[in-house]
Design a protein around this motif. Structure first.
Motif, PDB file in Angstrom:
ATOM      1  N   ALA A 157     -10.305   6.092  15.335  1.00  0.00           N
ATOM      2  CA  ALA A 157     -11.018   7.353  15.095  1.00  0.00           C
ATOM      3  C   ALA A 157     -10.056   8.532  15.078  1.00  0.00           C
ATOM      4  O   ALA A 157      -9.185   8.654  15.935  1.00  0.00           O
ATOM      5  N   ALA A 158     -10.258   9.399  14.087  1.00  0.00           N
ATOM      6  CA  ALA A 158      -9.381  10.559  13.907  1.00  0.00           C
ATOM      7  C   ALA A 158      -9.761  11.716  14.827  1.00  0.00           C
ATOM      8  O   ALA A 158      -8.939  12.595  15.081  1.00  0.00           O
ATOM      9  N   ASN A 159     -10.999  11.717  15.313  1.00  0.00           N
ATOM     10  CA  ASN A 159     -11.423  12.816  16.183  1.00  0.00           C
ATOM     11  C   ASN A 159     -12.457  12.306  17.186  1.00  0.00           C
ATOM     12  O   ASN A 159     -12.917  11.170  17.107  1.00  0.00           O
ATOM     13  N   GLU A 160     -12.821  13.182  18.115  1.00  0.00           N
ATOM     14  CA  GLU A 160     -13.753  12.800  19.178  1.00  0.00           C
ATOM     15  C   GLU A 160     -15.148  12.481  18.652  1.00  0.00           C
ATOM     16  O   GLU A 160     -15.830  11.609  19.171  1.00  0.00           O
ATOM     17  N   LEU A 161     -15.596  13.190  17.615  1.00  0.00           N
ATOM     18  CA  LEU A 161     -16.922  12.929  17.055  1.00  0.00           C
ATOM     19  C   LEU A 161     -16.993  11.520  16.478  1.00  0.00           C
ATOM     20  O   LEU A 161     -17.936  10.771  16.753  1.00  0.00           O
ATOM     21  N   ALA A 162     -15.984  11.142  15.691  1.00  0.00           N
ATOM     22  CA  ALA A 162     -15.965   9.802  15.104  1.00  0.00           C
ATOM     23  C   ALA A 162     -15.904   8.731  16.188  1.00  0.00           C
ATOM     24  O   ALA A 162     -16.551   7.682  16.089  1.00  0.00           O
ATOM     25  N   LYS A 163     -15.143   9.007  17.245  1.00  0.00           N
ATOM     26  CA  LYS A 163     -15.038   8.057  18.349  1.00  0.00           C
ATOM     27  C   LYS A 163     -16.384   7.925  19.079  1.00  0.00           C
ATOM     28  O   LYS A 163     -16.811   6.829  19.423  1.00  0.00           O
ATOM     29  N   GLU A 165     -19.409   8.511  17.815  1.00  0.00           N
ATOM     30  CA  GLU A 165     -20.347   7.805  16.936  1.00  0.00           C
ATOM     31  C   GLU A 165     -20.099   6.301  16.978  1.00  0.00           C
ATOM     32  O   GLU A 165     -21.042   5.510  17.037  1.00  0.00           O
ATOM     33  N   ALA A 166     -18.839   5.908  16.948  1.00  0.00           N
ATOM     34  CA  ALA A 166     -18.506   4.484  17.010  1.00  0.00           C
ATOM     35  C   ALA A 166     -18.922   3.893  18.356  1.00  0.00           C
ATOM     36  O   ALA A 166     -19.403   2.754  18.416  1.00  0.00           O
ATOM     37  N   GLN A 167     -18.775   4.664  19.444  1.00  0.00           N
ATOM     38  CA  GLN A 167     -19.155   4.173  20.768  1.00  0.00           C
ATOM     39  C   GLN A 167     -20.659   3.931  20.856  1.00  0.00           C
ATOM     40  O   GLN A 167     -21.102   2.971  21.479  1.00  0.00           O
ATOM     41  N   ILE A 168     -21.445   4.774  20.202  1.00  0.00           N
ATOM     42  CA  ILE A 168     -22.900   4.551  20.172  1.00  0.00           C
ATOM     43  C   ILE A 168     -23.190   3.210  19.501  1.00  0.00           C
ATOM     44  O   ILE A 168     -24.004   2.421  19.989  1.00  0.00           O
ATOM     45  N   GLY A 169     -22.535   2.947  18.381  1.00  0.00           N
ATOM     46  CA  GLY A 169     -22.700   1.664  17.701  1.00  0.00           C
ATOM     47  C   GLY A 169     -22.296   0.491  18.580  1.00  0.00           C
ATOM     48  O   GLY A 169     -22.987  -0.534  18.637  1.00  0.00           O
ATOM     49  N   ILE A 170     -21.187   0.642  19.298  1.00  0.00           N
ATOM     50  CA  ILE A 170     -20.728  -0.413  20.209  1.00  0.00           C
ATOM     51  C   ILE A 170     -21.784  -0.687  21.273  1.00  0.00           C
ATOM     52  O   ILE A 170     -22.121  -1.844  21.547  1.00  0.00           O
ATOM     53  N   ASP A 171     -22.319   0.385  21.863  1.00  0.00           N
ATOM     54  CA  ASP A 171     -23.352   0.222  22.902  1.00  0.00           C
ATOM     55  C   ASP A 171     -24.593  -0.489  22.360  1.00  0.00           C
ATOM     56  O   ASP A 171     -25.157  -1.368  23.020  1.00  0.00           O
ATOM     57  N   VAL A 172     -25.025  -0.122  21.154  1.00  0.00           N
ATOM     58  CA  VAL A 172     -26.209  -0.746  20.558  1.00  0.00           C
ATOM     59  C   VAL A 172     -25.944  -2.223  20.260  1.00  0.00           C
ATOM     60  O   VAL A 172     -26.774  -3.084  20.576  1.00  0.00           O
ATOM     61  N   TYR A 173     -24.781  -2.527  19.681  1.00  0.00           N
ATOM     62  CA  TYR A 173     -24.483  -3.929  19.372  1.00  0.00           C
ATOM     63  C   TYR A 173     -24.340  -4.775  20.637  1.00  0.00           C
ATOM     64  O   TYR A 173     -24.749  -5.943  20.651  1.00  0.00           O
ATOM     65  N   HIS A 174     -23.774  -4.213  21.711  1.00  0.00           N
ATOM     66  CA  HIS A 174     -23.717  -4.962  22.978  1.00  0.00           C
ATOM     67  C   HIS A 174     -25.130  -5.243  23.490  1.00  0.00           C
ATOM     68  O   HIS A 174     -25.418  -6.349  23.962  1.00  0.00           O
ATOM     69  N   ALA A 175     -26.020  -4.266  23.385  1.00  0.00           N
ATOM     70  CA  ALA A 175     -27.409  -4.473  23.814  1.00  0.00           C
ATOM     71  C   ALA A 175     -28.091  -5.530  22.937  1.00  0.00           C
ATOM     72  O   ALA A 175     -28.880  -6.341  23.438  1.00  0.00           O
TER      73      ALA A 175
END
Length: 183
Positions: A157-163, A165-175
């Protein structure tokens, strides 16, 4: 009978980031709440007589359950998993990604939800999810692929926003992975 909880514009309008492609249905963005379901006297009497909980379970584009009589509903609350029985104390709970389990006697239906709210009343529960899918319809290979993509995006991720957003996806996929591995 009851009126629909939600009405969408069907154009896919509205803000937000789609992090789990294929999970969300077309036309859910821009949906708005248009009113509560009307309670029928017969269903109220049945709920009181059988000591059942009335359940309304909706996503923006359609109702999943409308005034169904159930024994118990379990929701993934932001502060922990919550079981809802008839005569539950009135509560509002934010939902996190996880499983909503609807119990009918010995049978349980399980739905993965991405987020939402549960409005609990003494005689009913209204579960309003952003997205919901039967757990048995989740494709484990698609979940693994999506998780890998989100992890790669987070690490580059190039910035905190992109990071974030990706973390939200990671959390959802783990769930989602947890939902398909637990029975």
């Amino acid at each position: 009978g009851g009126a629909s909880f939600w009405e969408g514009d069907g154009k896919g309008s509205g803000g937000g980031v789609m992090l789990w492609r294929g999970f969300a249905s077309a036309g859910v963005r821009g949906a708005r709440c248009v009113g509560l379901a009307r309670r029928g006297l017969a269903s109220e009497a049945a709920a009181a007589a059988t000591d059942k909980l009335r359940l309304n379970f909706v996503v923006p584009h359609k109702p999943i359950k409308n005034n169904e009589l159930v024994d118990m509903v379990v929701v993934p609350g932001a502060s922990g998993v919550m079981g809802i029985l008839p005569q539950h104390a009135p509560t509002v709970a934010q939902l996190r990604p996880g499983v909503v389990a609807i119990q009918y006697g010995d049978r349980t239906e399980r739905y993965f939800v991405s987020s939402g709210f549960a409005f609990i009343h003494t005689d009913r529960a209204d579960v309003c999810a952003v997205e919901a899918i039967p757990v048995e319809d989740i494709d484990p290979a698609a979940v693994s692929k999506g998780l890998s993509e989100c992890e790669a995006t987070a690490s580059s991720a190039a910035n905190e926003l992109a990071k974030a957003e990706a973390q939200i996806g990671i959390d959802v996929y783990h769930a989602m992975q947890a939902a398909i591995t637990e029975k």
